[in-house]
Motif scaffolding. Structure first.
Motif, PDB file in Angstrom:
ATOM      1  N   GLY A 217     -43.821 -31.344  95.502  1.00 56.45           N
ATOM      2  CA  GLY A 217     -44.495 -32.530  96.045  1.00 56.45           C
ATOM      3  C   GLY A 217     -45.942 -32.225  96.386  1.00 56.45           C
ATOM      4  N   ALA A 218     -46.846 -33.088  95.895  1.00 56.37           N
ATOM      5  CA  ALA A 218     -48.289 -32.910  96.165  1.00 56.37           C
ATOM      6  C   ALA A 218     -48.814 -34.075  96.977  1.00 56.37           C
ATOM      7  CB  ALA A 218     -49.053 -32.750  94.857  1.00 56.37           C
ATOM      8  N   GLY A 219     -48.048 -34.482  98.005  1.00 52.42           N
ATOM      9  CA  GLY A 219     -48.554 -35.459  98.980  1.00 52.42           C
ATOM     10  C   GLY A 219     -49.360 -34.698 100.023  1.00 52.42           C
TER      11      GLY A 219
ATOM     12  N   TRP B  47     -53.350 -45.170 102.186  1.00 47.98           N
ATOM     13  CA  TRP B  47     -54.223 -46.240 101.676  1.00 47.98           C
ATOM     14  C   TRP B  47     -53.432 -47.249 100.832  1.00 47.98           C
ATOM     15  CZ3 TRP B  47     -59.282 -43.647  99.387  1.00 47.98           C
ATOM     16  CH2 TRP B  47     -59.735 -42.653 100.275  1.00 47.98           C
ATOM     17  N   LEU B  48     -52.128 -47.058 100.720  1.00 45.65           N
ATOM     18  CA  LEU B  48     -51.365 -47.890  99.776  1.00 45.65           C
ATOM     19  C   LEU B  48     -51.354 -49.363 100.158  1.00 45.65           C
ATOM     20  CD1 LEU B  48     -48.299 -45.584  98.951  1.00 45.65           C
ATOM     21  CD2 LEU B  48     -50.249 -46.143  97.472  1.00 45.65           C
ATOM     22  N   HIS B  49     -51.443 -49.661 101.470  1.00 44.97           N
ATOM     23  CA  HIS B  49     -51.482 -51.077 101.883  1.00 44.97           C
ATOM     24  C   HIS B  49     -52.731 -51.764 101.334  1.00 44.97           C
ATOM     25  CE1 HIS B  49     -53.728 -48.761 104.803  1.00 44.97           C
ATOM     26  NE2 HIS B  49     -54.426 -49.843 105.056  1.00 44.97           N
ATOM     27  N   GLU B  50     -53.802 -50.991 101.137  1.00 47.53           N
ATOM     28  CA  GLU B  50     -55.029 -51.573 100.575  1.00 47.53           C
ATOM     29  C   GLU B  50     -54.822 -51.929  99.097  1.00 47.53           C
ATOM     30  OE1 GLU B  50     -58.731 -49.426 101.783  1.00 47.53           O
ATOM     31  OE2 GLU B  50     -57.319 -48.140 102.823  1.00 47.53           O
TER      32      GLU B  50
ATOM     33  N   GLN C 180     -46.648 -31.029  86.068  1.00 46.10           N
ATOM     34  CA  GLN C 180     -46.304 -32.435  86.319  1.00 46.10           C
ATOM     35  C   GLN C 180     -44.864 -32.660  85.871  1.00 46.10           C
ATOM     36  OE1 GLN C 180     -48.649 -35.439  84.320  1.00 46.10           O
ATOM     37  NE2 GLN C 180     -47.268 -37.039  85.046  1.00 46.10           N
ATOM     38  N   ALA C 181     -43.985 -32.886  86.829  1.00 47.75           N
ATOM     39  CA  ALA C 181     -42.556 -33.070  86.523  1.00 47.75           C
ATOM     40  C   ALA C 181     -41.872 -33.699  87.723  1.00 47.75           C
ATOM     41  CB  ALA C 181     -41.905 -31.727  86.210  1.00 47.75           C
ATOM     42  N   THR C 182     -40.699 -34.269  87.473  1.00 44.40           N
ATOM     43  CA  THR C 182     -39.894 -34.810  88.565  1.00 44.40           C
ATOM     44  C   THR C 182     -38.806 -33.808  88.923  1.00 44.40           C
ATOM     45  OG1 THR C 182     -40.342 -37.059  87.855  1.00 44.40           O
ATOM     46  CG2 THR C 182     -38.383 -36.749  89.225  1.00 44.40           C
TER      47      THR C 182
ATOM     48  N   VAL D  98     -40.461 -27.556 100.450  1.00 40.64           N
ATOM     49  CA  VAL D  98     -40.012 -28.898 100.046  1.00 40.64           C
ATOM     50  C   VAL D  98     -40.879 -29.921 100.776  1.00 40.64           C
ATOM     51  CG1 VAL D  98     -38.061 -30.488  99.928  1.00 40.64           C
ATOM     52  CG2 VAL D  98     -37.661 -28.016  99.785  1.00 40.64           C
ATOM     53  N   ALA D  99     -41.649 -30.681 100.006  1.00 40.05           N
ATOM     54  CA  ALA D  99     -42.588 -31.658 100.591  1.00 40.05           C
ATOM     55  C   ALA D  99     -42.537 -32.942  99.762  1.00 40.05           C
ATOM     56  CB  ALA D  99     -44.000 -31.071 100.616  1.00 40.05           C
ATOM     57  N   LEU D 100     -41.310 -33.470  99.601  1.00 37.08           N
ATOM     58  CA  LEU D 100     -41.097 -34.577  98.654  1.00 37.08           C
ATOM     59  C   LEU D 100     -41.275 -35.967  99.266  1.00 37.08           C
ATOM     60  CD1 LEU D 100     -38.136 -32.981  96.691  1.00 37.08           C
ATOM     61  CD2 LEU D 100     -40.442 -33.398  95.825  1.00 37.08           C
ATOM     62  N   GLY D 101     -41.681 -36.041 100.519  1.00 40.66           N
ATOM     63  CA  GLY D 101     -42.144 -37.305 101.082  1.00 40.66           C
ATOM     64  C   GLY D 101     -41.093 -38.351 101.384  1.00 40.66           C
ATOM     65  N   PHE D 102     -41.535 -39.611 101.389  1.00 41.33           N
ATOM     66  CA  PHE D 102     -40.716 -40.704 101.912  1.00 41.33           C
ATOM     67  C   PHE D 102     -40.379 -41.752 100.858  1.00 41.33           C
ATOM     68  CE2 PHE D 102     -45.104 -42.017 102.250  1.00 41.33           C
ATOM     69  CZ  PHE D 102     -45.087 -43.363 101.977  1.00 41.33           C
ATOM     70  N   GLU D 103     -39.353 -42.551 101.194  1.00 36.20           N
ATOM     71  CA  GLU D 103     -38.933 -43.692 100.370  1.00 36.20           C
ATOM     72  C   GLU D 103     -38.702 -44.865 101.310  1.00 36.20           C
ATOM     73  OE1 GLU D 103     -35.365 -42.519  98.379  1.00 36.20           O
ATOM     74  OE2 GLU D 103     -36.352 -40.860  97.341  1.00 36.20           O
TER      75      GLU D 103
ATOM     76  N   ILE E 124     -41.209 -29.691 104.936  1.00 36.26           N
ATOM     77  CA  ILE E 124     -42.357 -30.208 105.703  1.00 36.26           C
ATOM     78  C   ILE E 124     -42.662 -31.660 105.333  1.00 36.26           C
ATOM     79  CG2 ILE E 124     -43.366 -27.937 106.068  1.00 36.26           C
ATOM     80  CD1 ILE E 124     -45.288 -28.413 103.786  1.00 36.26           C
ATOM     81  N   GLY E 125     -43.501 -32.292 106.157  1.00 36.38           N
ATOM     82  CA  GLY E 125     -43.854 -33.692 105.926  1.00 36.38           C
ATOM     83  C   GLY E 125     -42.712 -34.614 106.308  1.00 36.38           C
ATOM     84  N   ASP E 126     -42.593 -35.742 105.613  1.00 37.64           N
ATOM     85  CA  ASP E 126     -41.637 -36.781 105.991  1.00 37.64           C
ATOM     86  C   ASP E 126     -40.176 -36.399 105.750  1.00 37.64           C
ATOM     87  OD1 ASP E 126     -43.793 -38.245 106.749  1.00 37.64           O
ATOM     88  OD2 ASP E 126     -43.330 -40.003 105.523  1.00 37.64           O
TER      89      ASP E 126
ATOM     90  N   ILE F 151     -49.369 -35.277 110.828  1.00 36.89           N
ATOM     91  CA  ILE F 151     -48.383 -34.217 111.074  1.00 36.89           C
ATOM     92  C   ILE F 151     -48.065 -33.474 109.777  1.00 36.89           C
ATOM     93  CG2 ILE F 151     -45.950 -33.850 111.718  1.00 36.89           C
ATOM     94  CD1 ILE F 151     -46.365 -35.905 113.951  1.00 36.89           C
ATOM     95  N   ALA F 152     -47.929 -34.229 108.680  1.00 31.99           N
ATOM     96  CA  ALA F 152     -47.622 -33.597 107.384  1.00 31.99           C
ATOM     97  C   ALA F 152     -48.700 -32.569 107.018  1.00 31.99           C
ATOM     98  CB  ALA F 152     -47.508 -34.668 106.302  1.00 31.99           C
ATOM     99  N   MET F 153     -49.963 -32.928 107.250  1.00 30.29           N
ATOM    100  CA  MET F 153     -51.057 -32.012 106.899  1.00 30.29           C
ATOM    101  C   MET F 153     -51.030 -30.757 107.779  1.00 30.29           C
ATOM    102  SD  MET F 153     -54.133 -34.653 106.189  1.00 30.29           S
ATOM    103  CE  MET F 153     -55.313 -33.422 105.725  1.00 30.29           C
TER     104      MET F 153
END
Ligand SMILES: Cc1cc2nc3c(=O)[nH]c(=O)nc-3n(C[C@H](O)[C@H](O)[C@H](O)COP(=O)(O)OP(=O)(O)OC[C@H]3O[C@@H](n4cnc5c(N)ncnc54)[C@H](O)[C@@H]3O)c2cc1C
Length: 405
Positions: A12-14, A49-52, A80-82, A107-112, A298-300, A321-323
Motif C-alpha cells: 500500500g502506497a497511501g 482530497w477525494l471529497h474535492e 504496481q499490483a493488487t 501492511v498499509a492497505l488503508g480503508f474501505e 499501520i494506517g487505517d 496518524i497514518a503518516m
C-alpha cells in the motif's frame, strides 16, 4: 557475517506506506535493505482530497502523483499490483504480479466503505473512498442534472448525503462552491436543487467544540443545504434514503445518493490475520502484531491504543496518524536491523482542520482555533505539508496547494 540484505515488503502506497518508504530511503542504507513497495495504482492519491474530486472541485489527477517520483530505484523496487493474500506463517504475499516473500512486512492497505448492513446502501449509494468512487459521484451529479434538462423533474436535482461527519461536511462544503457553478453552466435555477445531509447522532463533528460545529452547521444553512441530525437512515433505494422520524419511515429524495458515514480497514485484514474487527487489528505499542515482531500494521488497518488499561481507546483513523505511523515504522525497521529495541508509537497531535469549500472552514491547528479564510488557508498548508514530507519542495510546489492561497 552475512551479507544478505533484509527483505522489506511494504503493501500500500497511501499515507502510511509511502511515508514508510520515503523515511527508509532517507535514513537507511541500501546495502542492508532490499525494499519492495506494492500498490494497486501507479500513483499515490491524497485520500484527504477525494471529497474535492467527488464534488467536481478538482480533477482526480490533481490529487495524485506518480509513485516513481518518490521511489529511489537504487533503494526501492516499486511493483504496481493488487495484493490478494498474505500468508504470515509462510512469510509470503500473493499479488496479481506474482508471489513475494519478506523478512519484514509492512501492511498499509488503508480503508474501505462500511455501510453497517443498512439495507440497499451498497447497491444504491456512492462512496468517497478512492479516485474511482470519487469520480463516479461527480459523474452521477452531472448525469442527473443533464437529465433534468430533458425531464424538468426537480427530483433529478436532489442530492442526499448519508453522514454529517468530517467527510460529509467537507464534501458538502465543496458542493456549496461547485453546484452554483454547475447550475450556471447548465442554466438551472440553484433554488431548485435540494441538498440534504442526514446524521444519526444529535451532534455533528464531535472532534470539535460545539461553537465550531455550530459554525459549520450555519455554513450549510447559509448555502441552502439542509442538515437533519438525530435521524437514523434505515435503508437506501433508487429514489433516495429512508429515515425514521418518530415511528414514521420517510423517504428523503436523492437522485444522487452518497454515503460518507462509515469506513473500515481493508477486507484483506480479516482474511490474513486473527482478531481483526472491521478491518482493523490491535497492534502492539511499536505497531507490530502479537506473535509477529516482523509484521507491522499501520494506517487505517491498525488499531493502535492511546494508552494502557481499561480507559485505553484506539486512535482514530486519520492521515496525520497514518503518516506518523509510517515514520516510526521506518525507524523501527532500522532498529531491528541494528538489533536495537523498537520504539513505541507516540502520537503528536498537530490539530485538525475541516474545510468548508475552498474559502471557509473550521479547525484547531497548533492549539489555536481557526475559522473562515484562515482555516481554509491552514488546510492548504496541511495538505501541502503532507506532500512535502514525502516528496520534498519540488513535489510540494507542483502538487501542493500553496500557489492557490
Ligand atoms: C474524503 C476524505 C477526507 C479526509 N480528510 C481527512 C483529513 O482532513 N485529515 C485526516 O487526518 N484524515 C482525513 N481522512 C482520512 C484519511 O484519508 C485516512 O485516514 C488515510 O488515508 C489513511 O491512510 P492509509 O495509508 O492507512 O490508507 P490509504 O490512504 O487508504 O492508502 C491505502 C493504499 O493501499 C492501496 N491498496 C488498497 N488495497 C490494495 C490492494 N489489495 N493491493 C494493493 N494496494 C492496495 C490503495 O490503493 C492506497 O494507495 C479523510 C478521508 C476521506 C475519505
Amino acid at each position: 557475517m552475512s551479507f544478505e540484505r533484509t527483505k522489506v515488503l511494504v503493501l500500500g502506497a497511501g499515507y502510511a506506506g509511502i511515508q514508510t518508504v520515503a523515511k527508509i530511503q532517507q535514513k537507511l542504507s541500501r546495502h542492508t535493505l532490499d525494499v519492495t513497495l506494492i500498490n494497486k495504482h501507479e500513483f499515490h492519491y491524497e485520500s484527504t482530497w477525494l471529497h474535492e474530486v467527488a464534488a467536481g472541485a478538482i480533477e482526480w489527477h490533481h490529487a495524485t502523483y506518480s509513485i516513481n517520483h518518490i521511489v529511489d530505484t537504487l533503494k526501492t523496487n516499486f511493483v504496481q499490483a493488487t495484493v490478494t493474500a498474505i500468508d504470515k506463517e509462510a512469510k509470503k504475499v500473493q499479488t496479481t504480479a506474482g508471489e513475494f516473500d519478506y523478512d519484514i512486512l509492512v501492511v498499509a492497505l488503508g480503508f474501505e466503505s462500511e455501510s453497517f448492513g443498512i439495507q440497499g446502501m451498497d447497491e444504491h449509494a456512492h462512496t468517497i473512498v478512492s479516485p474511482e468512487t470519487a469520480i463516479a459521484v461527480w459523474e452521477e451529479i452531472n448525469k442527473n442534472f443533464n437529465r433534468y434538462l430533458e425531464s424538468g423533474d426537480n427530483n433529478d436535482l436532489s442530492i442526499v448525503v448519508g453522514g454529517g461527519g468530517f467527510t460529509g461536511f467537507e464534501f458538502l462544503g465543496e458542493l456549496s462552491n461547485t453546484i452554483p457553478e454547475l447550475c450556471k453552466e447548465l442554466g438551472i435555477d440553484r433554488n431548485k436543487v435540494k441538498i440534504t445531509a442526514i446524521e444519526a447522532m444529535p451532534k455533528v463533528l464531535p472532534m470539535f467544540p460545539d461553537h465550531l460545529a455550530d459554525y459549520a452547521k450555519n455554513f450549510l444553512k447559509d448555502n441552502q443545504i439542509e442538515l437533519m441530525t438525530g435521524t437514523a437512515i434505515t435503508a437506501a433505494n433508487d429514489q433516495g434514503l429512508m429515515v425514521k422520524v418518530g415511528e414514521e419511515e420517510k423517504l428523503i429524495a436523492g437522485a444522487t445518493r452518497v454515503w460518507t458515514a462509515g469506513v473500515r480497514g481493508n477486507q484483506l485484514m480479516e482474511k490474513s490475520f486473527e482478531g481483526v474487527k472491521r478491518g482493523r487489528i490491535i497492534v502492539k505499542p511499536d505497531l507490530s502484531i502479537e506473535g509477529h515482531p516482523e509484521i507491522f500494521v499501520i494506517g487505517d488497518c491498525a488499531a493502535a491504543m492511546n494508552g494502557e488499561g481499561e480507559g485505553a481507546r484506539p486512535y482514530p483513523t486519520t492521515a496525520q496518524i497514518a503518516m506518523q505511523m509510517g515514520e516510526l515504522t521506518a525507524t523501527n525497521i532500522g532498529h531491528i536491523i541494528k538489533g536495537v529495541k523498537t520504539e513505541p508509537f507516540n502520537f503528536i497531535d498537530r490539530g485538525t482542520v475541516c474545510s468548508l469549500g475552498s474559502h471557509d472552514g473550521i479547525g484547531i491547528a497548533l492549539g489555536r482555533e481557526v475559522t473562515g479564510r484562515r482555516a481554509a488557508m491552514m488546510k492548504r498548508i496541511i495538505d501541502t505539508r503532507a506532500i512535502f514530507k514525502v516528496g520534498g519542495p519540488i513535489l510540494a510546489l507542483s502538487r501542493g496547494k500553496l500557489l492557490n492561497i
